[in-house]
Design a protein around this motif. Structure first.
Motif, PDB file in Angstrom:
ATOM      1  N   THR A   6      12.435  -9.344  -4.624  1.00 54.19           N
ATOM      2  CA  THR A   6      12.263  -8.038  -3.493  1.00 54.19           C
ATOM      3  C   THR A   6      11.140  -8.380  -2.599  1.00 54.19           C
ATOM      4  OG1 THR A   6      13.142  -6.788  -5.335  1.00 54.19           O
ATOM      5  CG2 THR A   6      11.922  -5.575  -3.672  1.00 54.19           C
ATOM      6  N   ARG A   7      11.200  -8.043  -1.469  1.00 50.28           N
ATOM      7  CA  ARG A   7      10.004  -8.160  -0.586  1.00 50.28           C
ATOM      8  C   ARG A   7       9.221  -6.869  -0.759  1.00 50.28           C
ATOM      9  NH1 ARG A   7      10.835 -10.376   5.144  1.00 50.28           N
ATOM     10  NH2 ARG A   7       8.706 -10.155   4.986  1.00 50.28           N
ATOM     11  N   LEU A   8       7.843  -6.898  -1.005  1.00 44.58           N
ATOM     12  CA  LEU A   8       6.914  -5.916  -1.333  1.00 44.58           C
ATOM     13  C   LEU A   8       5.555  -6.046  -0.312  1.00 44.58           C
ATOM     14  CD1 LEU A   8       7.135  -5.729  -5.079  1.00 44.58           C
ATOM     15  CD2 LEU A   8       8.229  -4.321  -3.717  1.00 44.58           C
ATOM     16  N   ASN A   9       5.274  -4.830  -0.044  1.00 45.54           N
ATOM     17  CA  ASN A   9       3.711  -5.006   0.613  1.00 45.54           C
ATOM     18  C   ASN A   9       2.635  -4.490  -0.720  1.00 45.54           C
ATOM     19  OD1 ASN A   9       1.141  -4.430   1.601  1.00 45.54           O
ATOM     20  ND2 ASN A   9       2.310  -3.353   3.364  1.00 45.54           N
ATOM     21  N   PRO A  10       2.211  -5.414  -0.842  1.00 42.30           N
ATOM     22  CA  PRO A  10       0.879  -5.052  -2.375  1.00 42.30           C
ATOM     23  C   PRO A  10       0.123  -3.981  -1.984  1.00 42.30           C
ATOM     24  CG  PRO A  10       0.301  -7.081  -1.318  1.00 42.30           C
ATOM     25  CD  PRO A  10       1.641  -6.848  -0.448  1.00 42.30           C
ATOM     26  N   ASP A  11      -0.133  -3.636  -0.576  1.00 43.59           N
ATOM     27  CA  ASP A  11      -1.147  -2.409  -0.387  1.00 43.59           C
ATOM     28  C   ASP A  11      -0.380  -1.057  -0.677  1.00 43.59           C
ATOM     29  OD1 ASP A  11      -3.634  -3.992   0.204  1.00 43.59           O
ATOM     30  OD2 ASP A  11      -2.775  -4.593   2.097  1.00 43.59           O
ATOM     31  N   LYS A  12       0.895  -1.283  -0.558  1.00 43.26           N
ATOM     32  CA  LYS A  12       1.940   0.111  -0.727  1.00 43.26           C
ATOM     33  C   LYS A  12       2.423   0.334  -2.096  1.00 43.26           C
ATOM     34  CE  LYS A  12       2.728   0.190   4.233  1.00 43.26           C
ATOM     35  NZ  LYS A  12       3.806   0.234   5.181  1.00 43.26           N
ATOM     36  N   LEU A  13       1.866  -0.591  -3.028  1.00 42.61           N
ATOM     37  CA  LEU A  13       2.456  -0.162  -4.406  1.00 42.61           C
ATOM     38  C   LEU A  13       1.847   0.728  -5.281  1.00 42.61           C
ATOM     39  CD1 LEU A  13       2.588  -3.948  -5.645  1.00 42.61           C
ATOM     40  CD2 LEU A  13       4.572  -2.587  -5.032  1.00 42.61           C
ATOM     41  N   LEU A  14       0.610   1.477  -4.805  1.00 46.07           N
ATOM     42  CA  LEU A  14       0.011   2.393  -5.720  1.00 46.07           C
ATOM     43  C   LEU A  14       1.269   3.499  -5.961  1.00 46.07           C
ATOM     44  CD1 LEU A  14      -2.516   3.145  -7.301  1.00 46.07           C
ATOM     45  CD2 LEU A  14      -3.433   4.407  -5.293  1.00 46.07           C
ATOM     46  N   ASN A  15       1.077   4.169  -7.100  1.00 46.30           N
ATOM     47  CA  ASN A  15       2.059   5.345  -7.224  1.00 46.30           C
ATOM     48  C   ASN A  15       3.678   4.911  -7.095  1.00 46.30           C
ATOM     49  OD1 ASN A  15      -0.341   7.098  -8.026  1.00 46.30           O
ATOM     50  ND2 ASN A  15      -0.572   7.452  -5.934  1.00 46.30           N
ATOM     51  N   SER A  16       3.935   3.707  -6.911  1.00 47.97           N
ATOM     52  CA  SER A  16       5.625   3.403  -6.984  1.00 47.97           C
ATOM     53  C   SER A  16       6.022   3.195  -8.241  1.00 47.97           C
ATOM     54  CB  SER A  16       5.479   2.177  -6.188  1.00 47.97           C
ATOM     55  OG  SER A  16       4.989   1.204  -6.957  1.00 47.97           O
ATOM     56  N   LYS A  17       7.275   3.748  -8.397  1.00 46.96           N
ATOM     57  CA  LYS A  17       7.821   3.599  -9.437  1.00 46.96           C
ATOM     58  C   LYS A  17       8.798   2.237  -9.684  1.00 46.96           C
ATOM     59  CE  LYS A  17       8.491   8.599  -8.902  1.00 46.96           C
ATOM     60  NZ  LYS A  17       9.276   9.775  -8.717  1.00 46.96           N
ATOM     61  N   TRP A  18       8.811   1.853 -11.220  1.00 52.32           N
ATOM     62  CA  TRP A  18       9.562   0.816 -11.550  1.00 52.32           C
ATOM     63  C   TRP A  18      10.299   0.958 -12.784  1.00 52.32           C
ATOM     64  CZ3 TRP A  18       9.721  -3.376  -8.132  1.00 52.32           C
ATOM     65  CH2 TRP A  18       8.734  -3.327  -7.164  1.00 52.32           C
ATOM     66  N   THR A  19      11.497   0.344 -13.018  1.00 53.45           N
ATOM     67  CA  THR A  19      12.300   0.134 -14.302  1.00 53.45           C
ATOM     68  C   THR A  19      12.307  -1.140 -14.474  1.00 53.45           C
ATOM     69  OG1 THR A  19      13.712   2.147 -13.408  1.00 53.45           O
ATOM     70  CG2 THR A  19      14.594   0.719 -15.010  1.00 53.45           C
ATOM     71  N   ALA A  20      11.970  -1.180 -15.945  1.00 54.15           N
ATOM     72  CA  ALA A  20      12.154  -2.474 -16.585  1.00 54.15           C
ATOM     73  C   ALA A  20      13.631  -2.918 -16.757  1.00 54.15           C
ATOM     74  CB  ALA A  20      11.629  -2.378 -18.078  1.00 54.15           C
ATOM     75  N   ALA A  21      14.044  -4.050 -16.381  1.00 53.56           N
ATOM     76  CA  ALA A  21      15.388  -4.547 -16.513  1.00 53.56           C
ATOM     77  C   ALA A  21      15.763  -4.977 -18.175  1.00 53.56           C
ATOM     78  CB  ALA A  21      15.683  -5.858 -15.794  1.00 53.56           C
ATOM     79  N   TRP A  71      12.198  -6.649 -13.181  1.00 55.85           N
ATOM     80  CA  TRP A  71      11.694  -5.422 -12.569  1.00 55.85           C
ATOM     81  C   TRP A  71      12.714  -4.977 -11.402  1.00 55.85           C
ATOM     82  CZ3 TRP A  71       8.498  -2.695 -15.225  1.00 55.85           C
ATOM     83  CH2 TRP A  71       7.425  -3.502 -16.173  1.00 55.85           C
ATOM     84  N   LEU A  72      13.038  -3.423 -11.454  1.00 51.63           N
ATOM     85  CA  LEU A  72      14.102  -2.814 -10.414  1.00 51.63           C
ATOM     86  C   LEU A  72      12.997  -1.693  -9.752  1.00 51.63           C
ATOM     87  CD1 LEU A  72      16.920  -2.217 -12.718  1.00 51.63           C
ATOM     88  CD2 LEU A  72      16.661  -4.046 -10.971  1.00 51.63           C
ATOM     89  N   GLN A  73      13.068  -1.809  -8.562  1.00 45.45           N
ATOM     90  CA  GLN A  73      12.046  -0.547  -7.785  1.00 45.45           C
ATOM     91  C   GLN A  73      12.950   0.643  -8.114  1.00 45.45           C
ATOM     92  OE1 GLN A  73      11.400  -1.774  -3.784  1.00 45.45           O
ATOM     93  NE2 GLN A  73       9.503  -0.655  -3.758  1.00 45.45           N
ATOM     94  N   GLY A  74      12.127   1.632  -8.312  1.00 44.49           N
ATOM     95  CA  GLY A  74      12.684   3.084  -8.603  1.00 44.49           C
ATOM     96  C   GLY A  74      12.834   3.238  -9.999  1.00 44.49           C
ATOM     97  N   TRP A  75      13.296   4.534 -10.449  1.00 47.17           N
ATOM     98  CA  TRP A  75      13.664   4.702 -11.715  1.00 47.17           C
ATOM     99  C   TRP A  75      15.257   4.681 -11.734  1.00 47.17           C
ATOM    100  CZ3 TRP A  75       9.884   9.159 -12.763  1.00 47.17           C
ATOM    101  CH2 TRP A  75       8.313   8.899 -12.950  1.00 47.17           C
ATOM    102  N   LYS A  76      15.909   3.984 -12.371  1.00 43.57           N
ATOM    103  CA  LYS A  76      17.179   3.702 -12.675  1.00 43.57           C
ATOM    104  C   LYS A  76      17.686   4.211 -13.888  1.00 43.57           C
ATOM    105  CE  LYS A  76      17.119   0.657  -8.707  1.00 43.57           C
ATOM    106  NZ  LYS A  76      16.570   1.308  -7.836  1.00 43.57           N
TER     107      LYS A  76
END
Length: 76
Positions: A6-21, A71-76
């Motif tokens: 997944t392409r990410l901008n590390p400066d925009k990760l704060l408060n982002s949601k993730w789901t453990a695979a 890791w999956l981006q967002g809550w799945k």
């Protein structure tokens, strides 16, 4: 299970949601609660994740979040 990066901008990760695979200890959903840098204006080195259910925090390199097998981006 997808294994693409997944392409990410590390400066925009704060408060982002993730789901453990592969959830462990009922910890499936996480929030990024801190961006950790070696210098105040330096690049992001690690992120602090907090489990929504247990509030346990763990630190990992931000690039680990690009591994779709873990890791999956967002809550799945």
């Amino acid at each position: 299970m997808p294994t693409t990066k997944t392409r990410l901008n590390p400066d925009k990760l704060l408060n982002s949601k993730w789901t453990a695979a592969a959830p462990r200890n009922k910890e499936k959903h996480f929030l990024v609660v801190a961006l950790n840098r070696h210098a105040p204006d330096g690049p992001v080195q690690t992120v602090t994740l907090e489990a929504v259910y247990t509030r346990r925090q763990s630190e990992l390199p931000w690039r680990a979040l690009t591994d779709a097998a873990q890791w999956l981006q967002g809550w799945k």
